[in-house]
Design a protein around this motif. Structure first.
Motif, short mmCIF file in Angstrom:
data_model
loop_
_atom_site.label_atom_id
_atom_site.label_comp_id
_atom_site.label_asym_id
_atom_site.label_seq_id
_atom_site.Cartn_x
_atom_site.Cartn_y
_atom_site.Cartn_z
N PRO A 7 120.98 109.33 -37.86
CA PRO A 7 121.29 109.03 -36.46
C PRO A 7 122.21 107.82 -36.35
CG PRO A 7 118.96 109.49 -36.74
CD PRO A 7 119.54 109.39 -38.11
N THR A 9 122.20 105.43 -33.93
CA THR A 9 121.61 104.21 -33.38
C THR A 9 120.24 103.95 -33.98
OG1 THR A 9 120.64 105.42 -31.51
CG2 THR A 9 122.84 104.47 -31.19
N ARG A 10 119.86 102.67 -33.99
CA ARG A 10 118.59 102.25 -34.57
C ARG A 10 117.78 101.49 -33.52
NH1 ARG A 10 119.01 101.69 -40.40
NH2 ARG A 10 121.03 102.53 -41.06
N PRO A 11 116.44 101.50 -33.65
CA PRO A 11 115.63 100.68 -32.75
C PRO A 11 116.02 99.21 -32.87
CG PRO A 11 114.25 102.23 -33.97
CD PRO A 11 115.62 102.30 -34.58
N GLY A 366 112.66 102.17 -25.12
CA GLY A 366 113.98 102.51 -25.66
C GLY A 366 114.00 102.51 -27.18
N ASP A 367 113.22 101.64 -27.80
CA ASP A 367 113.16 101.63 -29.25
C ASP A 367 112.47 102.87 -29.78
OD1 ASP A 367 114.59 99.31 -29.71
OD2 ASP A 367 112.82 98.03 -29.63
N LYS A 370 114.85 105.72 -29.70
CA LYS A 370 115.80 105.66 -30.81
C LYS A 370 115.14 105.99 -32.14
CE LYS A 370 118.67 102.21 -28.51
NZ LYS A 370 119.04 100.77 -28.44
N TRP A 374 115.28 109.49 -35.97
CA TRP A 374 115.10 109.06 -37.35
C TRP A 374 113.88 109.73 -37.98
CZ3 TRP A 374 118.28 106.41 -40.45
CH2 TRP A 374 119.35 105.73 -39.88
#
Length: 389
Positions: A7, A9-11, A366-367, A370, A374
């Motif tokens: 992915p 984006t990451r947390p 939001g984390d 994200k 993953w």
């Protein structure tokens, strides 16, 4: 996105451990600058800090005015042990257990205290028959099973006119689920859970009926100093005003006060519960559309909104033997750890193989959003290895 593409984006915060848990959003060491370090906890400033922590706890948790709140040693375990060893023995006991920590209290009561106790047990993902509890007995239960992701739905099953005491280990529930204090005589928790405080301190809350027991009953066994809550047959009120039994860390107390102030800023108990519910919903919505994963707790009414426990249900994995299934789950956990995406999300060592993702109030929704891609990436990567093995 193909199955093996990472992915994009990451947390922002990869700390999804179920304890100690993520610090509050925006936390910095600067928030602890007023800690009275190098000072005695019995000095005026130390007592004031401890009293403030107790008062703010009462306010945020909505603890009744006639309930005592004490800061005690050894995290939630210490608080529970104080209650068990000091209060039990006056009448038979019903012990409820459906996960590791509840089972640990069963061991204490039956094998260590050797009391007349009845076990009401259920497997991981389930609750015992709450209707079968005998409230002429003392009752010990865990509100939220941290290692199973199962919580009691409410306190309606506890009668107001009960004869025995109800002792509740609420360590993964306090500040994320509303506790019905009128139905609970003893409540324990550690602030390292939902508020993300530093570890090693417990909180013990005693209702009037528990105080009456302490002042009218003396256990048949000796009590270590850190368990003693009475002096001369009367409750040691100092413990519940900040005069702790042993030396607390004033840095940890300051950190707890910081977390309580943050809790007030997000709407108090309602705000904290709302954040945890929203976090858990992110995972629930993802699980509902993800065929390889499901909740350990089949019944949505008893699913935790903090310690969310998931099992891997893909046929290619469930066809493996138990050891191989555990290895598969651990490989997912290790892959996400190595990527810096999610730390400490493996199931508890005594629980069925799977994932345990903390959704308490200090985690950002939001984390979690994200994180879910993953999780899919790590699963597909490990499943591909099975096909080539």
């Amino acid at each position: 996105m193909t199955a093996n593409t990472k992915p994009a984006t990451r947390p922002g915060n990869p700390n999804f451990s179920s304890g100690p848990c993520a610090k509050r959003p925006g936390w910095t060491l600067d928030g602890l600058k007023d800690a009275p370090l190098g000072r005695s906890h019995r000095a005026k400033i130390g007592k004031a800090k401890l009293a403030a922590a107790i008062d703010k706890t009462r306010e945020i948790l909505q603890v009744p005015a006639d309930y005592r709140i004490g800061i005690v040693p050894a995290s939630d375990t210490g608080a529970v042990e104080m209650a068990l060893w000091s209060l039990l023995g006056a009448r038979p006991v019903d012990m409820l257990a459906w996960e590791s920590f509840g089972s640990g209290w069963v061991t204490d009561v039956i094998k260590q205290l050797k009391l007349d106790a009845r076990k009401l047990e259920a497997g991981y993902g389930e609750l015992p028959d709450l209707a079968s509890v005998d409230f002429s007995h003392d009752v010990v239960f865990t509100w939220n099973g941290t290692t199973s992701g199962v919580r009691v739905p409410d306190a309606d099953w506890i009668p107001a006119d009960r004869e025995g005491l109800v002792i509740c280990d609420a360590t993964s529930a306090a500040f994320a689920q509303k506790l019905d204090f009128a139905k609970l005589d003893v409540v324990t928790f550690s602030w390292q859970k939902v508020l993300g405080g530093e570890a090693a301190h417990g909180v013990l809350i005693l209702g009037p009926r528990a105080v009456e027991r302490l002042e009218s009953y003396t256990p048949a066994w000796p009590l270590p100093k850190i368990f003693r809550m009475t002096k001369g047959g009367k409750l040691n009120e100092g413990i519940f005003k900040g005069e702790t039994i042993n030396t607390p860390s004033m840095l940890c107390v300051e950190d707890y006060i910081d977390a309580l102030d943050w809790a007030a800023s997000v709407g108090g108990l309602d705000g904290l519960c709302g954040r945890a519910d929203a976090n858990a919903k992110v995972l629930a919505d993802w699980a509902a559309k993800t065929p390889w994963v499901d909740f350990l707790a089949a019944d949505p009414a008893i699913r935790s909104n903090t310690s969310v426990c998931l099992k891997i249900v893909d046929p290619a994995v469930t066809a493996l033997d138990e050891k191989a299934q555990a290895a598969f789950a651990k490989a997912i956990v290790s892959a996400l750890d190595a990527e810096g995406v999610a730390y400490d999300i493996g199931s508890y060592r005594d629980a069925p193989a799977g994932l345990r993702i903390w959704c308490g109030a200090t985690v950002e929704a939001g984390d979690l959003a994200k994180l879910t891609p993953w999780l899919d990436w790590a699963f597909e990567a490990e499943k591909a290895k099975l096909a080539t093995a």
